[in-house]
Design a protein around this motif. Structure first.
Motif, short mmCIF file in Angstrom:
data_model
loop_
_atom_site.label_atom_id
_atom_site.label_comp_id
_atom_site.label_asym_id
_atom_site.label_seq_id
_atom_site.Cartn_x
_atom_site.Cartn_y
_atom_site.Cartn_z
N PHE A 165 37.81 12.64 -19.31
CA PHE A 165 37.75 11.76 -20.21
C PHE A 165 39.17 11.88 -20.52
O PHE A 165 39.53 10.84 -21.16
CB PHE A 165 36.45 13.58 -20.42
CG PHE A 165 36.41 12.94 -22.35
CD1 PHE A 165 35.68 11.94 -22.76
CD2 PHE A 165 37.26 13.60 -23.52
CE1 PHE A 165 35.56 11.67 -24.51
CE2 PHE A 165 36.82 13.43 -24.78
CZ PHE A 165 36.31 12.16 -25.02
N ILE A 169 41.62 9.69 -21.91
CA ILE A 169 42.26 9.64 -23.94
C ILE A 169 43.34 8.60 -24.16
O ILE A 169 43.42 7.92 -24.53
CB ILE A 169 42.44 10.54 -24.22
CG1 ILE A 169 40.64 12.00 -24.74
CG2 ILE A 169 43.52 11.03 -25.04
CD1 ILE A 169 41.04 13.40 -24.81
N LEU A 173 44.72 5.13 -26.30
CA LEU A 173 45.99 5.56 -27.09
C LEU A 173 46.55 3.85 -26.61
O LEU A 173 47.14 3.07 -27.61
CB LEU A 173 46.60 6.65 -27.15
CG LEU A 173 46.04 7.33 -28.39
CD1 LEU A 173 46.62 9.52 -28.05
CD2 LEU A 173 45.77 7.61 -29.68
N PHE A 180 47.50 -3.29 -31.67
CA PHE A 180 47.83 -3.30 -33.15
C PHE A 180 49.22 -3.65 -32.92
O PHE A 180 49.70 -5.06 -34.00
CB PHE A 180 48.17 -1.98 -33.21
CG PHE A 180 46.98 -1.09 -33.97
CD1 PHE A 180 46.43 -2.42 -34.88
CD2 PHE A 180 46.54 -0.03 -34.00
CE1 PHE A 180 45.07 -1.46 -36.00
CE2 PHE A 180 45.23 0.24 -33.68
CZ PHE A 180 44.70 -0.69 -35.12
N ILE B 394 36.73 5.71 -33.19
CA ILE B 394 37.99 5.07 -32.68
C ILE B 394 37.97 4.37 -34.30
O ILE B 394 39.28 3.92 -34.14
CB ILE B 394 36.46 4.01 -31.90
CG1 ILE B 394 36.72 4.02 -30.02
CG2 ILE B 394 38.13 2.03 -31.43
CD1 ILE B 394 37.42 4.24 -29.29
N SER B 398 41.69 4.52 -35.50
CA SER B 398 42.75 3.21 -35.30
C SER B 398 42.98 3.18 -36.77
O SER B 398 44.12 2.59 -36.86
CB SER B 398 41.66 1.94 -35.00
OG SER B 398 40.93 1.85 -34.08
N ILE B 401 46.29 4.95 -36.42
CA ILE B 401 47.17 4.65 -35.66
C ILE B 401 47.77 3.00 -36.60
O ILE B 401 49.39 2.77 -36.42
CB ILE B 401 46.83 3.74 -33.92
CG1 ILE B 401 46.06 5.38 -33.73
CG2 ILE B 401 47.86 3.37 -33.79
CD1 ILE B 401 45.94 4.68 -32.24
N PRO B 409 45.90 11.17 -34.28
CA PRO B 409 45.19 10.54 -33.03
C PRO B 409 45.79 11.44 -31.87
O PRO B 409 44.97 11.53 -31.52
CB PRO B 409 45.96 9.04 -33.44
CG PRO B 409 46.19 8.93 -34.73
CD PRO B 409 47.47 10.18 -35.06
N LEU B 410 46.65 11.29 -31.62
CA LEU B 410 47.08 11.76 -30.52
C LEU B 410 46.11 13.84 -29.88
O LEU B 410 45.37 13.60 -29.67
CB LEU B 410 48.32 12.42 -29.83
CG LEU B 410 48.31 12.51 -28.82
CD1 LEU B 410 48.42 11.50 -27.86
CD2 LEU B 410 49.80 12.85 -28.37
N LEU B 413 42.51 13.08 -30.21
CA LEU B 413 41.83 12.70 -28.97
C LEU B 413 41.81 13.54 -27.79
O LEU B 413 41.30 13.82 -27.66
CB LEU B 413 42.79 11.88 -28.88
CG LEU B 413 42.01 10.06 -29.50
CD1 LEU B 413 43.25 9.50 -28.68
CD2 LEU B 413 40.43 10.16 -28.92
N LEU B 414 43.01 14.72 -28.31
CA LEU B 414 43.39 15.75 -26.62
C LEU B 414 42.09 17.26 -27.64
O LEU B 414 41.52 18.10 -26.90
CB LEU B 414 44.65 16.36 -27.11
CG LEU B 414 45.48 15.64 -26.44
CD1 LEU B 414 47.44 15.69 -26.74
CD2 LEU B 414 45.04 15.46 -24.89
N SER B 416 39.91 16.50 -29.76
CA SER B 416 38.01 16.00 -28.68
C SER B 416 38.25 16.40 -27.20
O SER B 416 36.40 16.65 -26.62
CB SER B 416 37.93 14.77 -29.71
OG SER B 416 38.34 14.02 -28.53
N ALA B 417 38.75 15.99 -26.43
CA ALA B 417 38.79 16.88 -24.93
C ALA B 417 38.76 17.99 -25.05
O ALA B 417 37.80 18.65 -24.20
CB ALA B 417 39.89 16.02 -24.34
#
Lengths: 542, 476
Positions: A165, A169, A173, A180, B394, B398, B401, B409-410, B413-414, B416-417
């Motif tokens: 997981f 990530i 990204l 984008f 997401i 998104s 970003i 976001p980084l 996301l980390l 959430s990990a």
């Protein structure tokens, strides 16, 4: 169109059928799953046949406002891996027949969900769909290890989950960044890989995109410093879980590197190639050295997977046709041979309730058939001629020599190491003084013989006819279309049938990433047609 | 009526709630309880219908009605309908003793009234009114199992801290009014953007942010969460986590202009919440507290989307649905769908004392339906496909970003990990641990099981067809 969709829907909707039949009788769940898997295999074989003329693609709108479509694309490489997936799926059900006695229905439901996730990964052309499938694989595998695994199952399941997981990530990204960038450059919202590959990325951007994607996939492969989840997960998983982990999940990582990472950031890939080849070599030797002294049968095989996958990554990154073909060959061979070793480890454990080598010894007398199979698969694992592994390693070595003689030479030593640990598996279990701990162990049952026999047949077939694997990677030249500059030479298309691995000596190597696309003028049917302009029933590209 | 027509939904709900409160003490019978339940459901449905009808009746797109109290902007109406749905869901899923049925359903309806006022507030006074109606109903609902000390403690704790927070909020509003001379948010926005903000206005907005931060339980104003979540009835906890916070978020959206001046504070809220929420839960063994910490993290994710705003994004022209605000709406729906079910399920399992991970063991065997539903909800909270939480996350990241954020976001996301570990622990204890000798006690009626199953299916269905939520939003 129906073909691709049904490939996915059969296991997905099959879960309901299995749930219902398991509610009636747990044996029905087994039978139902087996039937579903066999049907899926049949569909995969048909698909394989249909992709021989060119890629097959299906596009349905899914989330238009986000540029996500249900975009399935199957070319030779995908079809090959899909075939491997469905084939291993059948074997996995057969092999779990007696091993899984608790919660039978839910076990098979998770197996089918896992298969769906893997198939999505191998088929998705839309990167969001790909990521969807990628994450979908996690939970079923987590359950397979965590519920039906062995002693350290919870630790291993959680470790497996967290590693993959976290890796994904970075992948997400990177994908979003490219998405984008592409949107900003073209004004088109899409996750379609074919279009995303057209994005112009600066050198710095490529570096970061490459690293993000690479880390995400490298965890799954696994490439050397990110491998620590693998021995635990493989060892603790139930037999079917180990089989699927080794045979399929590791391949999704390699597939991602071949399909997405390198084409997305080709310049960065070239830049990082020496480093990654270094890591692959470390993986080959580290895996072998760590495998040899293991006391645990499955743990040894698990470490050997790291070494085998080192060969695959090496083949991918040496950047020539031989290496690429060798990598694909090794992906398939490793799935079959190592998968089979896990099966035998599972069978031994089911009989003796241990996986420790010191408990085994001289078992050949008690189980000649199983011993014979083990001998074959150990030989296959060390790459003996006549098995697919020989051809695969030969190709990778050839590719490595072309890249740099030193790398090639080191690779040869890697094979020597492989011989050491492979032979140890056999010697420690079947040879030596007969153990007194176990008496009258049953030999391979017909069911087990069937499963292992099929794997033997597949490996021998690839050993003698490697074109079975490498052939689908290339399409016959389409004479109606003018040849483009990137068209392949005939020698690269059919190297094996001439009997010599001559393409290894190809004088000049095209850029790395061109090898990772189908090498033919009609390779990219989806570029010849503007898919979006076709009506839905025309969207199946043949 | 005329100009006051848009107040109709609020009136229906508030008067209906009063009516039910009066009916309640008539008789202590199951029949009356069931009757009140269906009446309450009917009232919520009628309110939602009126809301939609009133909204369609409005000719101009963003009018302020009732002397500028409420807005009928589509986004806010959609939010209000979603919150009414959460109330309806809770009415169906909650268990209540016969003798307290009147109070229970009436308080739920008052809570709904507060939410729909707050969600559509166009005026600082309306924000405060909605917030107070909402909070006072919550005090009662949190302490509803009044025979238990822990329940009372939770209620008092929330009362005191929410009182403080309201104080900050109110003082901030007073300062803002003193500077700008109006309570209309739209006018304040124009004035604030037109001139350089003086220190007094900055302090005013800062105090406002404190109040909002408390209500949202963003780090560093999160301390009350674990205790209050633990001691409330399961369904109420779900409401606190989902729609009560959601209403505050909806009320906060007109304040997007604060991104110009107080950007860094909101950024810190988001980042700290994502890190803190995910780290704090790691060593916790009481399940409701784990989900409380997770809800802190989720607020961090939502604030990430909020920071992306609706006009900031460079690509806004061709990314109409990934504005931050739309992503926030999506996430509020997705999160509500998952967390309501999760807390309700825990409420059914809970016995007399705090529910720990140990108590979950064997539930998978004992009540597979409930365990399966809980699995789906946790799956969604963890943000894994095919549950709706996957696309929720997401979209948020998104949008961030797209708006040019990278670190947030980084971090998210980390985070959430990291956070996935405690979700996995819940799953491990549900399905992979041998049951203790004493079987877990699960009290769930057939109706409740069907409600749970329904929302589990909805979580998956919305995850497979996320476009539905945006279509819903566009329908307003």
């Amino acid at each position: 169109m129906t073909l691709l969709l049904s490939l996915l829907l059969i296991p997905l909707l099959g879960t309901a059928l299995v749930g219902l039949s398991g509610w009636v009788d747990r044996n029905f769940a087994r039978v139902a799953t087996l039937i579903i898997m066999i049907v899926d295999l049949a569909v995969a074989i048909i698909l394989m046949a249909r992709t021989s003329g060119g890629p097959v693609q299906v596009i349905h709108p899914w989330i238009p406002s986000f540029g996500v479509s249900f975009n399935l694309y199957v070319d030779g490489l995908s079809a090959l891996l899909i075939l491997l997936t469905t084939f291993i799926g059948v074997i996995a059900v057969i092999i779990s027949w007696n091993e899984i006695k608790e919660k039978v229905t839910s076990f098979h439901i998770w197996m089918l969900l896992l298969q769906t996730g893997i198939l999505i990964v191998f088929m998705a052309r839309d990167m969001m769909l790909f990521y969807f499938g990628w994450e979908l694989m996690l939970v079923p595998m987590f359950f397979l290890i965590g519920v039906w695994g062995h002693e350290e199952k919870l630790y291993s399941a959680i470790k497996f989950f967290l590693f993959t997981f976290t890796g994904s990530i970075f992948m997400l990204l990177a994908l979003l960044y490219v998405y984008f960038q592409h949107a900003a450059q073209t004004g088109v919202l899409t996750f379609d890989l074919t279009q995303l590959l057209q994005t112009e990325l600066s050198a710095t951007a490529q570096t970061w995109v490459f690293l993000g994607l690479f880390v995400g996939f490298a965890v799954k492969v696994p490439i050397f410093p990110l491998h620590t989840w693998l021995p635990d997960a493989h060892t603790q998983a139930p037999t079917a879980g180990s089989l699927i982990l080794a045979g399929l999940l590791l391949k999704t990582g390699v597939y991602g590197i071949m399909r997405i990472t390198i084409p997305m950031a080709p310049a960065a890939a070239v830049y990082f190639t020496p480093w990654i080849i270094g890591l692959a070599l470390i993986g080959i030797f580290y895996g072998a050295l760590a495998a040899y002294p293991q006391r645990d049968f499955k743990r040894l095989v698990a470490y050997s997977s790291i070494a085998h996958l080192g060969f695959v990554i090496l083949g991918v990154f040496v950047g020539n046709a031989a290496g690429y073909q060798g990598a694909v060959l090794q992906m398939v061979n490793h799935g079959l041979a190592t998968g089979a070793l896990f099966l035998i480890g599972g069978m031994l454990q089911q009989r003796t309730h241990t996986r420790l080598f010191e408990m085994f010894g001289g078992l050949w007398r008690q189980m000649p058939v199983l011993g014979g199979f083990l001998l074959f698969f150990c030989f296959a694992s060390l790459g003996i001629p006549g098995t697919g592994n020989f051809i695969g390693e030969l190709y990778v070595m050839g590719g490595a020599f072309t890249y740099h003689p030193l790398v090639g030479a080191l690779t040869v030593f890697g094979i020597l190491f492989a011989a050491a640990y492979s032979l140890r598996i056999f010697l420690a279990t079947m040879h030596g003084p007969e153990t007194t701990a176990f008496k009258n162990l049953p030999d391979a049952s017909p069911r087990e013989t069937l499963a292992l026999g099929t794997l033997v047949a597949a490996l021998v077939a690839i050993g003698f006819f490697p074109n079975l694997v490498t052939g689908p990677l290339y399409y016959p030249p389409d004479l109606s279309v003018p040849q483009s500059g990137r068209a392949t030479t005939p020698a690269m298309v059919m190297p094996v049938e001439t009997g010599t691995p001559s393409p290894v000596l190809a004088p000049t190597s095209p850029p790395l990433h061109t090898y990772l696309l189908p090498m033919n003028s009609n390779q990219l049917s989806d570029q010849r047609f503007d898919i979006a302009s076709l009506s839905p029933d025309q969207q199946e590209v043949r | 009526m005329g100009h006051y027509q848009p107040l109709l939904p609020d009136l229906i709900l508030a008067m209906g709630a009063t009516f039910i409160l009066l009916l309640g003490p008539l008789r202590d019978s199951q029949n009356l309880r069931d009757f009140l339940r269906w009446i309450s459901l009917g009232l919520v449905a009628a309110t939602a219908a009126t809301l939609v009808w009133v909204n369609h009746g409005m000719a101009t797109p963003y009018p302020l009605v009732g002397e500028g109290w409420l807005t009928t902007a589509p986004l806010h109406t959609a939010f209000a309908v979603v919150f009414l749905a959460t109330i309806a869901w809770t009415i169906l899923a909650s268990t209540v003793p016969d003798e307290d049925a009147g109070e229970w359903y009436s308080m739920l309806l008052f809570l709904g009234t507060g939410m729909i006022i707050l969600a559509r507030a166009a005026n600082l006074a309306a924000v405060f009114l909605g917030l107070e109606v909402l909070s006072i109903s919550l005090y009662i609902l949190i302490a509803f199992r009044y025979s238990k000390r822990s329940s009372l403690r939770g209620g008092i704790m929330y009362l005191l801290l929410a009182g403080f927070a309201s104080g900050f909020l109110l003082f901030g509003m007073a300062l803002i009014y003193a500077v700008f001379g109006t309570l209309q948010i739209a006018e304040i926005r124009t004035l604030a953007l037109a001139t350089d903000m003086g220190p007094m206005a900055k302090v005013g907005f800062g105090l406002l942010l404190v109040g909002v931060g408390f209500k949202l339980a963003a780090v560093p104003f999160h301390m009350w969460t674990p205790e209050v979540y633990e001691s409330s009835p399961g369904t109420v906890t779900g409401l606190i986590a989902s729609s009560s916070k959601g209403a505050m978020l909806a009320a906060f959206i007109p304040f997007l202009f604060l991104l110009e001046t107080h950007w860094s504070i909101i950024w810190l809220f988001a980042a700290l919440s994502m890190v803190g929420g995910n780290l704090l839960g790691l060593r916790e063994i009481r399940v409701k507290r784990i989900l409380a910490y997770s809800s802190i993290a989720h607020i961090g994710y939502v604030l990430t989307g909020y920071l992306a705003g609706d006009t900031l994004s460079a690509n806004a022209a061709f990314l109409p649905s990934i504005t931050g605000v739309n992503a926030v709406f999506f996430y509020v729906v997705a999160y509500a769908a998952s967390i309501l079910g999760a807390f309700a399920a825990l409420g059914y399992i809970q016995g007399e004392r705090d529910l720990t991970l140990r108590d979950l063991r064997g539930v998978g065997r004992r009540n597979p339906v409930l365990a399966f539903c809980l699995l789906i909800f946790v799956w969604s909270l963890a943000g894994l496909p095919p549950a709706v939480g996957f696309f929720g996350k997401i979209y948020l990241f998104s949008a961030a970003i797209n708006a040019g954020y990278f670190w947030l976001p980084l971090i998210g996301l980390l985070g959430s990990a990291i956070g996935i570990y405690y979700y996995l622990r819940i799953i491990v204890h549900l399905f992979m641990m041998p049951a203790d000798a004493s079987d877990p006690k699960v009290h769930a009626s057939t109706l409740q099981e069907w409600v749970m199953l329904g929302s589990a299916v909805a979580v998956i269905a919305l995850g497979l067809f996320p476009e539905t939520i945006f279509s819903f939003l566009r329908a307003f």
